[in-house]
Design an enzyme around this catalytic site. Structure first.
Site, PDB file in Angstrom:
ATOM      1  CE  LYS A  53      -3.824  -2.443   2.144  1.00  0.00           C
ATOM      2  NZ  LYS A  53      -4.477  -2.901   3.368  1.00  0.00           N
ATOM      3  CD  GLN A  97      -3.419  -4.418   6.629  1.00  0.00           C
ATOM      4  OE1 GLN A  97      -3.267  -3.488   5.848  1.00  0.00           O
ATOM      5  NE2 GLN A  97      -4.184  -5.448   6.331  1.00  0.00           N
ATOM      6  CG  ASP A 120      -9.504   0.159   5.078  1.00  0.00           C
ATOM      7  OD1 ASP A 120      -9.305  -0.180   3.895  1.00  0.00           O
ATOM      8  OD2 ASP A 120      -8.813  -0.239   6.042  1.00  0.00           O
TER       9      ASP A 120
END
Ligand code: NAP
Length: 281
Positions: A53, A97, A120
């Site tokens: 990412k 994460q 997200d």
């Protein structure tokens, strides 16, 4: 005739060229898009994901920060870091994460992220926006799957879509996105007695289970679009999806590979969400 491949790598490359152009334009106006990625603990798969990412951010001309913390990090300290990033004008997206260590309440952490920076799309507000059809951040994996389905040129409207899996991050938002695109949607899960009964009727199948060979050739309608979200290992330790790729390829009309399918598209849609956040803020 074997199915046409929907390459997430190729589609991503095309989309990321446009993302980089838009990022450069924003940067020229003094507003370089910025993503903060937080990793708590040493989970090996998570380490790879965050590295990919952050690399994608750099390649697209984004500012990015990667904050790595020990697995023993206190929840209060993590919440304090999120609070600081919420107030940081150089940061337009915050990603924590998952999975987090067991002593940390993931829901609390997700809800601590400013809704303006929830790239997200995991917060209750983002989920509600998707549910009600309001604009907002769409979870990156299902958002990427939609782009892959759209790339076939087959209209989604009026099609029967079957989503296998009902997680909050993949299955449920996937079903809602397909519904919003006017598909008739069936959601299957571990209590579905006869999975094949449903998948055989589907024009579009999205497999998001986490178990290889969940979707075999006899379960697929000829010509269907098959999207494989799963990430598993085969007996040789090689990455594979939920779909029996080589056999299903002989029946389906379109199919995504693993690797090189949904994975790269998930990162691409993270870039899109971060870019759009920077354009909005
Ligand atoms: P998850 O939270 O474990 O959900 C799995 C879903 O599959 C559950 O809803 C479960 O049903 C259902 N399921 C399990 N066994 C089944 C069966 N035999 N028949 C039908 N449904 C069954 O997983 P997830 O987070 O959604 O992820 C799914 C897969 O996608 C994993 O392999 C994950 O690694 C992968 N993934 C890939 C990406 C990417 O970027 N490529 C991103 C996210 C996830 P119940 O609800 O009844 O338990």
């Amino acid at each position: 005739m074997p199915a046409q491949l929907i390459s997430g790598t190729q589609l991503s490359q095309h989309l990321r060229e446009d993302i980089a152009r838009r990022a450069a334009a924003l940067t020229a106006q003094g507003k370089q898009p910025g993503l903060a990625v937080i990793l708590v603990g040493e989970d090996p798969a998570s380490q790879v994901y965050v590295r990919n990412k952050v690399k994608a951010c750099g390649d697209a001309g984004f500012h990015s920060v990667l904050e790595k913390y020990d697995a023993t990090m206190a929840q209060a300290d993590l919440l304090a870091r999120i609070d600081a990033l919420n107030r940081d004008p150089a940061i337009h997206g915050i990603l924590v994460q998952m999975p987090l260590p067991k002593h940390i309440d993931a829901n609390k952490v997700i809800e601590a992220i400013s809704t303006r920076k929830d790239v997200d799309g995991f917060s209750v507000l983002s989920a509600g926006e998707l549910m009600t059809g309001l604009p907002g951040f769409r979870p990156c994996t299902p958002y990427g799957c939609m782009k892959m389905i759209e790339s076939t040129g087959v209209p989604i409207k009026g099609k029967h879509a079957v989503v296998i899996g009902r997680s909050n991050t993949v299955g449920k938002p996937m079903a809602l996105l397909l519904l919003q695109a006017n598909a008739t949607v069936t959601i299957c899960h571990s209590n579905t007695p006869d999975l094949a009964l449903h998948t055989r009727q589907a024009d579009i199948v999205v497999a998001a289970v986490g178990r290889r060979n969940t979707l075999t050739a006899d379960m697929v309608k000829p010509g269907a679009i098959v999207i494989d979200v799963g990430m598993n290992r085969d007996d040789q330790g090689k990455l594979c999806g939920d779909v029996d790729f080589s056999a299903v390829q002989q029946v389906a009309g379109w199919i995504t590979p693993v690797p090189g399918g949904v994975g790269p598209m998930t990162i691409t849609m993270l870039l899109v969400n971060t870019l759009e956040s920077a354009e909005r803020i």
